[in-house]
Design a protein around this motif. Structure first.
Motif, mmCIF file in Angstrom:
data_model
loop_
_atom_site.group_PDB
_atom_site.id
_atom_site.type_symbol
_atom_site.label_atom_id
_atom_site.label_comp_id
_atom_site.label_asym_id
_atom_site.label_seq_id
_atom_site.Cartn_x
_atom_site.Cartn_y
_atom_site.Cartn_z
ATOM 1 N N GLY A 308 82.830 30.194 -4.039
ATOM 2 C CA GLY A 308 81.437 30.249 -4.472
ATOM 3 C C GLY A 308 81.255 29.727 -5.884
ATOM 4 O O GLY A 308 80.275 29.029 -6.178
ATOM 5 N N ALA A 309 82.207 30.036 -6.780
ATOM 6 C CA ALA A 309 82.116 29.551 -8.159
ATOM 7 C C ALA A 309 82.168 28.029 -8.200
ATOM 8 O O ALA A 309 81.416 27.383 -8.939
ATOM 9 C CB ALA A 309 83.244 30.146 -8.996
ATOM 10 N N GLY A 310 83.038 27.439 -7.402
ATOM 11 C CA GLY A 310 83.118 25.977 -7.348
ATOM 12 C C GLY A 310 81.830 25.366 -6.826
ATOM 13 O O GLY A 310 81.348 24.345 -7.341
ATOM 14 N N ALA A 311 81.239 26.003 -5.813
ATOM 15 C CA ALA A 311 79.985 25.492 -5.253
ATOM 16 C C ALA A 311 78.843 25.623 -6.253
ATOM 17 O O ALA A 311 78.026 24.698 -6.402
ATOM 18 C CB ALA A 311 79.648 26.249 -3.960
ATOM 19 N N VAL A 312 78.771 26.760 -6.969
ATOM 20 C CA VAL A 312 77.711 26.954 -7.961
ATOM 21 C C VAL A 312 77.858 25.953 -9.104
ATOM 22 O O VAL A 312 76.871 25.361 -9.564
ATOM 23 C CB VAL A 312 77.728 28.398 -8.498
ATOM 24 C CG1 VAL A 312 76.766 28.545 -9.672
ATOM 25 C CG2 VAL A 312 77.353 29.379 -7.397
ATOM 26 N N ALA A 313 79.092 25.750 -9.574
ATOM 27 C CA ALA A 313 79.322 24.791 -10.659
ATOM 28 C C ALA A 313 78.899 23.389 -10.246
ATOM 29 O O ALA A 313 78.198 22.686 -10.985
ATOM 30 C CB ALA A 313 80.791 24.809 -11.069
ATOM 31 N N ALA A 314 79.314 22.977 -9.047
ATOM 32 C CA ALA A 314 78.948 21.636 -8.568
ATOM 33 C C ALA A 314 77.440 21.518 -8.381
ATOM 34 O O ALA A 314 76.831 20.513 -8.775
ATOM 35 C CB ALA A 314 79.670 21.341 -7.256
ATOM 36 N N GLY A 315 76.818 22.542 -7.785
ATOM 37 C CA GLY A 315 75.373 22.510 -7.594
ATOM 38 C C GLY A 315 74.622 22.452 -8.903
ATOM 39 O O GLY A 315 73.621 21.730 -9.033
ATOM 40 N N GLY A 316 75.090 23.198 -9.909
ATOM 41 C CA GLY A 316 74.448 23.175 -11.214
ATOM 42 C C GLY A 316 74.548 21.822 -11.885
ATOM 43 O O GLY A 316 73.585 21.322 -12.472
ATOM 44 N N ILE A 317 75.720 21.200 -11.792
ATOM 45 C CA ILE A 317 75.903 19.881 -12.408
ATOM 46 C C ILE A 317 75.051 18.832 -11.693
ATOM 47 O O ILE A 317 74.447 17.961 -12.323
ATOM 48 C CB ILE A 317 77.393 19.491 -12.395
ATOM 49 C CG1 ILE A 317 78.170 20.425 -13.339
ATOM 50 C CG2 ILE A 317 77.580 18.039 -12.809
ATOM 51 C CD1 ILE A 317 79.668 20.268 -13.258
ATOM 52 N N ILE A 318 74.977 18.917 -10.366
ATOM 53 C CA ILE A 318 74.152 17.965 -9.605
ATOM 54 C C ILE A 318 72.685 18.094 -10.012
ATOM 55 O O ILE A 318 71.990 17.094 -10.220
ATOM 56 C CB ILE A 318 74.325 18.196 -8.090
ATOM 57 C CG1 ILE A 318 75.726 17.757 -7.651
ATOM 58 C CG2 ILE A 318 73.266 17.435 -7.296
ATOM 59 C CD1 ILE A 318 76.093 18.185 -6.239
ATOM 60 N N SER A 319 72.201 19.337 -10.134
ATOM 61 C CA SER A 319 70.802 19.532 -10.533
ATOM 62 C C SER A 319 70.562 19.003 -11.941
ATOM 63 O O SER A 319 69.479 18.488 -12.252
ATOM 64 C CB SER A 319 70.423 21.009 -10.445
ATOM 65 O OG SER A 319 71.110 21.762 -11.421
ATOM 66 N N LEU A 320 71.580 19.110 -12.802
ATOM 67 C CA LEU A 320 71.452 18.597 -14.159
ATOM 68 C C LEU A 320 71.402 17.070 -14.160
ATOM 69 O O LEU A 320 70.601 16.455 -14.862
ATOM 70 C CB LEU A 320 72.627 19.090 -15.007
ATOM 71 C CG LEU A 320 72.593 18.734 -16.498
ATOM 72 C CD1 LEU A 320 71.395 19.383 -17.165
ATOM 73 C CD2 LEU A 320 73.880 19.170 -17.166
#
Length: 759
Positions: A308-320
């Protein structure tokens, strides 16, 4: 996300725009009662937001609820013989009141990570980070006001700020309506939300949560664990009013995506891990015991959280990354506007007067010096420079994104992830990998996170003021005061919430025979909370950072060096029972865990990268399929018991919106107009009341359980033997009945058309 270039293509302010109140209007605005009321309401909603972000990593904008409460309070005061507040006073109150929610989000997302990294959650450090970040974000946003709000009017919609302005206009006092007539606004009845609704929701949420948790009226998390061919699968639902309200506010789309992430974890990943790991006789790292002996909760803690941490990090960077074009334009506009913002205020209209640029720049310099020379932050010159660079960068991004999608949907956590990743990589290149650099990196990320969060909120509030004809510098003063009050108060609340749910686990149970050299230990402390009654001795404090002979964490050690207790924190702790059998409600703090994983993974190289990369791949696949990965990733990380009630709230919103669309079909409204009508429905305020009432009750009950644990134990024992809705074979099913009633009340409130306000 709306297309910012789809409206007026001119670069300057639209000449056709006239605020609700003209610049010549002279009404009470920066009054003592408005500043105090805003600060108090900000603290109230800030406390409820802090509880919410520690639980599920989410908050919702407090501006509209604060505005409605303000209108209702002063309307009752006027009926009792006092003077009603003007629309400018109400606007000032919602401005000061909104600061608490944004600071609470920044604190809850970052500061609990300090405990996960092995350090104490010191009161001085928490309050300092909150104050510095909150004030820095406001001051950095002020030079951007004309560029983003005035010049971009008609392009940046500020959906929540515009809705808040409509609420303020609808609830305007007679005095305010007369002043507005000078600008051509007629003093007619406007469709508005009844302020009574939010108080009803608050009372229902408070009463419901109190009966459920304090009086053990029914089971708070009914669920079932599957067996047989689907071993390891489980479902559950936390039947709480605040999560139901969150689901209603964010809507069916995001609520469904969020819950889908939880279903992936609990109905696919955990059963898969159990299926393939059942035959292993030895633990599989990073797990501590064989998978065959693990419960679904243990599988989640040892494996799923990293995914989940990896998915949240990737999702956050994509949104950025998606916001980079807006970032570039916002930076150019902000820098171009910096000089113009410093002119004398006496020659410009009241509605265009900002705080002096000398005050703004001087305040920023003083805050940076305070950051640099504060011992508890372990800050160096490079860290302070990173805060300035990332702070201005992400305050600009946050302010512009708020104009596009509103503050509730602003991806602040993605910006924080990016800040931590870049900061930690720079530290790694510099060779700074010791324990104190953990604190430095987290301090950089925390201050930038709070600054970006408060910057976006400030931008939204100033847009509301722009629409109603407020004085910007008075709003800026109000939010500075509100931020300072909330920052000073929310830190102690965070520590008390953690302390109330802290468990002192006997070291013999988790690390038998564990010892250390006490000559290297300096600090001593006693047990706190209920367990202090049984043991009042003072122990040495040992922060164990490795997994040798026992789990890492904070230990209390006796004079001979023997570990006596493992101190399991209330926020992100793993032990939910005290030695006497008392149940303790922990806070998951999902975003804070992610921040700690990033820091430790890069600076200590201890992250199980394979699991993290699995999560990254999940986010990338979702983006390729057109699914918003950040919301889904948060669902993967959260317990399904937290995302299921959010889905229920989303379903209620879908039913309400479906009926509303049918009712408004003859009006031929556009999709944007239908969405605006939905956001103004009484259901949104009822849901906001649920959120505030449930979260405030949860906060108070957490304190109550920590200090009156014997009373709670007596109530629990009675409920276990006499209450079939709390314990027994049908408890899981029966406890759903009050939740269904709660959802039905919300549906009934939402389907009512807005009531007109009498002129």
């Amino acid at each position: 996300m709306s297309n910012s270039g789809s409206q007026d293509s001119t670069s300057g302010e639209s000449p056709a725009f006239t605020p609700y109140l003209p610049p010549q209007a002279r009404l009470p605005e920066l009054t003592l009662r408005a500043v105090i009321t805003g600060a108090v309401l900000g603290l109230l909603f800030g406390a409820s937001s802090l509880y919410l972000v520690l639980k599920v990593g989410l908050t919702v904008s407090a501006s509209i609820p604060v505005a409605v409460v303000s209108i209702a309070l002063f309307r009752m005061y006027a009926k009792a013989g006092g003077r009603d507040a003007t629309i400018l006073e109400h606007n000032l109150i919602q401005t000061g009141g909104s600061a608490g929610e944004s600071i609470a989000f920044g604190l809850g997302v970052t500061m609990p990570a300090i405990m996960i990294l092995g350090f104490d959650l010191e009161i001085g450090r928490v309050m300092l980070v909150a104050v510095l970040g909150g004030l820095l974000g406001i001051l950095m946003m002020i030079p951007l006001r004309r560029a983003l709000i005035v010049q971009q009017h008609g392009r940046l919609k500020y959906p929540e700020g515009t809705a808040c302005a409509e609420v303020l206009k609808a609830g305007a006092s007679e005095e305010s309506r007369r002043a507005a007539a000078a600008a051509g606004h007629e003093s007619h009845a406007q469709a508005a939300l009844s302020a009574h609704t939010i108080f009803t929701g608050f009372g229902i949420g408070l009463l419901y949560k109190t009966v459920m948790l304090a009086l053990k009226g029914w089971k708070d998390i009914p669920g079932v664990v599957f067996g047989g061919p689907f071993k390891g699968g489980s479902v559950g639902v936390e039947v709480s009013p605040e999560l139901l309200g969150v689901g209603y506010v964010i809507g069916p789309r995001i609520a469904a995506v969020l819950c889908a992430g939880g279903m992936l974890s609990y109905l696919l990943l955990i059963p898969l891990i159990k299926f393939f790991g059942e035959g292993l006789s030895a633990p599989l790292a990073p797990g501590k015991i064989p998978i065959s002996q693990m419960t679904p909760t243990q599988v989640r803690q040892d494996y799923i959280l990293y995914i989940g941490a990896g998915a949240v990090a990737a999702g956050g960077i994509i949104s950025l990354l998606r916001s980079l074009p807006m970032l570039w334009h916002g930076l150019k506009s902000g820098l171009a506007d910096l000089q113009a913002a410093g002119g004398p205020t006496g020659t410009v209209p009241r509605t265009e007067q900002d705080l002096s640029m000398h005050f703004v720049l001087g305040g920023i310099v003083l805050l940076v010096l305070a950051i640099l020379f504060s011992p508890s932050l372990h800050m160096n010159l490079l860290g302070a420079l990173l805060i300035v660079v990332f702070g201005f960068l992400f305050v600009t991004v946050s302010s512009r994104l708020t104009g596009e999608i509103g503050s509730s949907s602003n991806p602040i956590s993605g910006m924080t992830v990016a800040t931590l990743l870049l900061t930690c990589l720079i530290f790694l290149l510099m060779g700074w990998t010791g324990g104190t650099y953990f604190v430095t990196a987290l301090s950089v990320g925390a201050i930038v996170c709070i600054a970006a969060s408060n910057g976006g909120t400030t931008s939204q509030d100033l847009k509301t003021g722009f629409l109603v004809g407020a004085t910007p510098k008075y709003q800026q003063i109000a939010i500075l005061v509100g931020a300072l009050v909330s920052a000073l108060a929310l830190g102690p609340i965070l520590l008390k919430l953690n302390e109330a749910a802290t468990v002192y686990v006997p070291a013999a149970e988790v690390a038998p025979g564990l010892r250390t050299d006490v000559s290297l230990l300096l600090d001593r402390e006693t047990l706190r909370g209920p367990q202090a009654r049984e043991d009042q001795r003072a122990y040495f404090v040992w922060h164990k950072t490795d997994a040798t002979n026992g789990p890492p964490g904070k230990y209390l050690v006796d004079e001979q060096g023997r570990a006596v207790y493992l101190v399991d924190p209330g926020v992100n702790g793993h032990y939910s029972k005290r030695p006497d059998g008392t149940e303790v409600r922990k806070f998951d703090a999902p975003k804070a865990v992610l921040m700690s994983y990033i820091i430790k993974g890069i600076l200590d190289r201890q992250l199980p990268w394979a699991l993290v990369l699995f999560g990254v791949m999940i986010a990338l696949i979702l983006e390729m399929a057109g699914v918003p990965s950040l919301a889904f990733a948060v669902g993967v990380y959260l317990p399904i018991s937290s995302s299921a009630p959010i889905l229920a709230g989303g379903v209620v919103r879908w039913l309400v919106d479906r009926q509303m669309r049918s009712r408004l079909r003859p009006a031929n409204l556009s999709e944007a107009e239908l969405a605006a009508e939905s956001d103004k429905s009484p259901g949104v305020l009822m849901a906001s009341g649920y959120i505030a009432g449930g979260a405030i009750a949860g906060t108070l009950i957490a304190f109550y359980a920590g200090f009156f644990d014997r009373v709670e134990q007596a109530i629990t024992r009675w409920a276990e033997t006499h209450n079939p809705m709390y314990a027994g074979p049908l408890a899981d099913l029966l406890s759903l009945i009050p939740f269904l009633v709660l959802a039905l009340v919300l549906w009934q409130a939402g389907r009512r058309p807005p009531m007109p306000v009498k002129a």
